[in-house]
Design a protein around this motif. Structure first.
Motif, PDB file in Angstrom:
ATOM      1  N   THR A 129      -6.367  49.992  31.914  1.00 51.78           N
ATOM      2  CA  THR A 129      -5.794  50.668  30.750  1.00 51.78           C
ATOM      3  C   THR A 129      -4.502  49.986  30.311  1.00 51.78           C
ATOM      4  N   ALA A 130      -3.628  49.668  31.254  1.00 56.23           N
ATOM      5  CA  ALA A 130      -2.357  49.018  30.915  1.00 56.23           C
ATOM      6  C   ALA A 130      -2.589  47.649  30.285  1.00 56.23           C
ATOM      7  N   VAL A 131      -3.518  46.881  30.838  1.00 55.26           N
ATOM      8  CA  VAL A 131      -3.827  45.559  30.268  1.00 55.26           C
ATOM      9  C   VAL A 131      -4.329  45.719  28.834  1.00 55.26           C
ATOM     10  N   ALA A 132      -5.228  46.672  28.610  1.00 53.48           N
ATOM     11  CA  ALA A 132      -5.761  46.906  27.263  1.00 53.48           C
ATOM     12  C   ALA A 132      -4.664  47.371  26.310  1.00 53.48           C
ATOM     13  N   ASP A 133      -3.793  48.266  26.768  1.00 52.66           N
ATOM     14  CA  ASP A 133      -2.710  48.778  25.919  1.00 52.66           C
ATOM     15  C   ASP A 133      -1.740  47.678  25.516  1.00 52.66           C
ATOM     16  N   ILE A 134      -1.338  46.854  26.468  1.00 54.53           N
ATOM     17  CA  ILE A 134      -0.362  45.800  26.188  1.00 54.53           C
ATOM     18  C   ILE A 134      -0.988  44.732  25.284  1.00 54.53           C
ATOM     19  N   THR A 135      -2.246  44.401  25.532  1.00 58.36           N
ATOM     20  CA  THR A 135      -2.948  43.442  24.680  1.00 58.36           C
ATOM     21  C   THR A 135      -3.077  43.992  23.264  1.00 58.36           C
ATOM     22  N   SER A 136      -3.412  45.265  23.135  1.00 57.31           N
ATOM     23  CA  SER A 136      -3.534  45.896  21.813  1.00 57.31           C
ATOM     24  C   SER A 136      -2.197  45.922  21.092  1.00 57.31           C
ATOM     25  N   TYR A 137      -1.123  46.196  21.821  1.00 56.42           N
ATOM     26  CA  TYR A 137       0.204  46.209  21.213  1.00 56.42           C
ATOM     27  C   TYR A 137       0.527  44.841  20.619  1.00 56.42           C
ATOM     28  N   TYR A 138       0.280  43.785  21.391  1.00 51.18           N
ATOM     29  CA  TYR A 138       0.580  42.447  20.896  1.00 51.18           C
ATOM     30  C   TYR A 138      -0.283  42.118  19.675  1.00 51.18           C
ATOM     31  N   THR A 139      -1.542  42.501  19.724  1.00 51.12           N
ATOM     32  CA  THR A 139      -2.436  42.225  18.600  1.00 51.12           C
ATOM     33  C   THR A 139      -1.967  42.961  17.348  1.00 51.12           C
ATOM     34  N   ALA A 140      -1.546  44.207  17.495  1.00 48.55           N
ATOM     35  CA  ALA A 140      -1.124  45.010  16.348  1.00 48.55           C
ATOM     36  C   ALA A 140       0.261  44.621  15.837  1.00 48.55           C
ATOM     37  N   GLN A 141       1.176  44.324  16.742  1.00 54.13           N
ATOM     38  CA  GLN A 141       2.564  44.077  16.345  1.00 54.13           C
ATOM     39  C   GLN A 141       2.911  42.601  16.194  1.00 54.13           C
ATOM     40  N   GLY A 142       2.162  41.748  16.855  1.00 53.92           N
ATOM     41  CA  GLY A 142       2.429  40.319  16.767  1.00 53.92           C
ATOM     42  C   GLY A 142       3.637  39.867  17.550  1.00 53.92           C
ATOM     43  N   LYS A 143       4.084  40.674  18.483  1.00 56.93           N
ATOM     44  CA  LYS A 143       5.239  40.302  19.305  1.00 56.93           C
ATOM     45  C   LYS A 143       5.103  40.954  20.667  1.00 56.93           C
ATOM     46  N   LEU A 144       5.809  40.396  21.622  1.00 58.47           N
ATOM     47  CA  LEU A 144       5.824  40.969  22.964  1.00 58.47           C
ATOM     48  C   LEU A 144       6.648  42.259  22.944  1.00 58.47           C
ATOM     49  N   PRO A 145       6.254  43.245  23.726  1.00 59.09           N
ATOM     50  CA  PRO A 145       7.037  44.480  23.759  1.00 59.09           C
ATOM     51  C   PRO A 145       8.378  44.264  24.449  1.00 59.09           C
ATOM     52  N   SER A 146       9.424  44.882  23.899  1.00 63.52           N
ATOM     53  CA  SER A 146      10.737  44.765  24.532  1.00 63.52           C
ATOM     54  C   SER A 146      10.818  45.655  25.775  1.00 63.52           C
ATOM     55  N   ASP A 147      10.087  46.766  25.754  1.00 60.11           N
ATOM     56  CA  ASP A 147      10.045  47.664  26.908  1.00 60.11           C
ATOM     57  C   ASP A 147       8.585  48.002  27.185  1.00 60.11           C
ATOM     58  N   ILE A 148       8.044  47.380  28.215  1.00 65.34           N
ATOM     59  CA  ILE A 148       6.612  47.514  28.517  1.00 65.34           C
ATOM     60  C   ILE A 148       6.230  48.950  28.861  1.00 65.34           C
ATOM     61  N   THR A 149       7.164  49.762  29.326  1.00 65.04           N
ATOM     62  CA  THR A 149       6.854  51.135  29.718  1.00 65.04           C
ATOM     63  C   THR A 149       6.549  52.024  28.519  1.00 65.04           C
ATOM     64  N   LYS A 150       7.013  51.640  27.332  1.00 64.61           N
ATOM     65  CA  LYS A 150       6.790  52.448  26.137  1.00 64.61           C
ATOM     66  C   LYS A 150       5.495  52.080  25.414  1.00 64.61           C
ATOM     67  N   VAL A 151       4.819  51.052  25.884  1.00 67.40           N
ATOM     68  CA  VAL A 151       3.613  50.554  25.232  1.00 67.40           C
ATOM     69  C   VAL A 151       2.354  51.223  25.776  1.00 67.40           C
ATOM     70  N   THR A 152       2.405  51.725  26.991  1.00 69.16           N
ATOM     71  CA  THR A 152       1.222  52.283  27.649  1.00 69.16           C
ATOM     72  C   THR A 152       1.516  53.664  28.214  1.00 69.16           C
ATOM     73  N   ASN A 153       0.466  54.454  28.366  1.00 70.30           N
ATOM     74  CA  ASN A 153       0.610  55.771  28.989  1.00 70.30           C
ATOM     75  C   ASN A 153       0.528  55.702  30.504  1.00 70.30           C
ATOM     76  N   VAL A 154       0.242  54.526  31.043  1.00 69.94           N
ATOM     77  CA  VAL A 154       0.211  54.345  32.494  1.00 69.94           C
ATOM     78  C   VAL A 154       1.651  54.429  33.001  1.00 69.94           C
ATOM     79  N   ALA A 155       1.853  55.175  34.061  1.00 74.24           N
ATOM     80  CA  ALA A 155       3.200  55.357  34.601  1.00 74.24           C
ATOM     81  C   ALA A 155       3.694  54.061  35.249  1.00 74.24           C
ATOM     82  N   LEU A 156       4.695  53.455  34.614  1.00 73.06           N
ATOM     83  CA  LEU A 156       5.341  52.253  35.140  1.00 73.06           C
ATOM     84  C   LEU A 156       6.824  52.550  35.274  1.00 73.06           C
ATOM     85  N   ASP A 157       7.468  51.967  36.284  1.00 71.41           N
ATOM     86  CA  ASP A 157       8.906  52.154  36.402  1.00 71.41           C
ATOM     87  C   ASP A 157       9.629  51.173  35.480  1.00 71.41           C
ATOM     88  N   ALA A 158      10.945  51.183  35.513  1.00 72.21           N
ATOM     89  CA  ALA A 158      11.742  50.351  34.600  1.00 72.21           C
ATOM     90  C   ALA A 158      11.488  48.851  34.782  1.00 72.21           C
TER      91      ALA A 158
END
Length: 160
Positions: A46-75
């Protein structure tokens, strides 16, 4: 004469219950670990799919990976299995060392790695084994085949 159980009968019942408990409790613990492993494998996908989708939609790397996915990640982008940090996610630019994985230096990639310190926990070790294909193929190139959301050099226009 009073009817009831003799002491020998009660002891036999207690011994049988003890044997059943000795067999059932380890199986119950193993079932819980299996559930945690399955949950972790699903969360990684799920996290891999979410982060890949974010990049595809936004065209940039996320500044905070924890806000891109609903998977619980620490800071630090680490996912825990039970209470142990087990798998780490990083959305970064590829380095020259990644050339053997089919990416060029500077390409946006998702790095998924197993955290060595978590390998002592049985559930964490199982989760790392379950997602070994993903961690072995990491870094994962983001953006498909040359998606460019910046200037369009063929027409001279700038995309929003």
């Amino acid at each position: 004469m009073k009817k009831g159980f003799t002491m020998i009968e009660l002891i036999f019942v207690i011994v049988i219950l003890g044997i059943l408990a000795a067999v059932a409790i380890p199986r119950l613990a193993a079932t819980r670990d299996d559930a945690e492993i399955s949950k972790a494998a699903t969360n990684v996908a799920t996290a891999v799919a979410d982060i890949t989708s974010y990049y595809t939609a936004q065209g940039k790397l996320p500044s905070d990976i924890t806000k891109v996915t609903n998977v619980a990640l620490d800071a630090q982008g680490q996912m825990k299995v039970k209470t142990t940090a087990c798998i780490k996610f990083e959305a970064i630019k590829a380095t020259a060392d990644d050339a053997d994985k089919g990416v060029k230096a500077g390409d946006p990639v998702l790095q998924v790695t197993a955290i060595a310190a978590g390998a002592s926990d049985a559930a964490c070790k199982g989760a790392q084994a379950a997602v070994k294909k993903i961690t072995d193929s990491s870094p994962i190139r983001l953006g498909g085949s040359g998606v460019n959301f910046g200037d369009d050099t063929t027409t001279g226009t700038t995309q929003p």
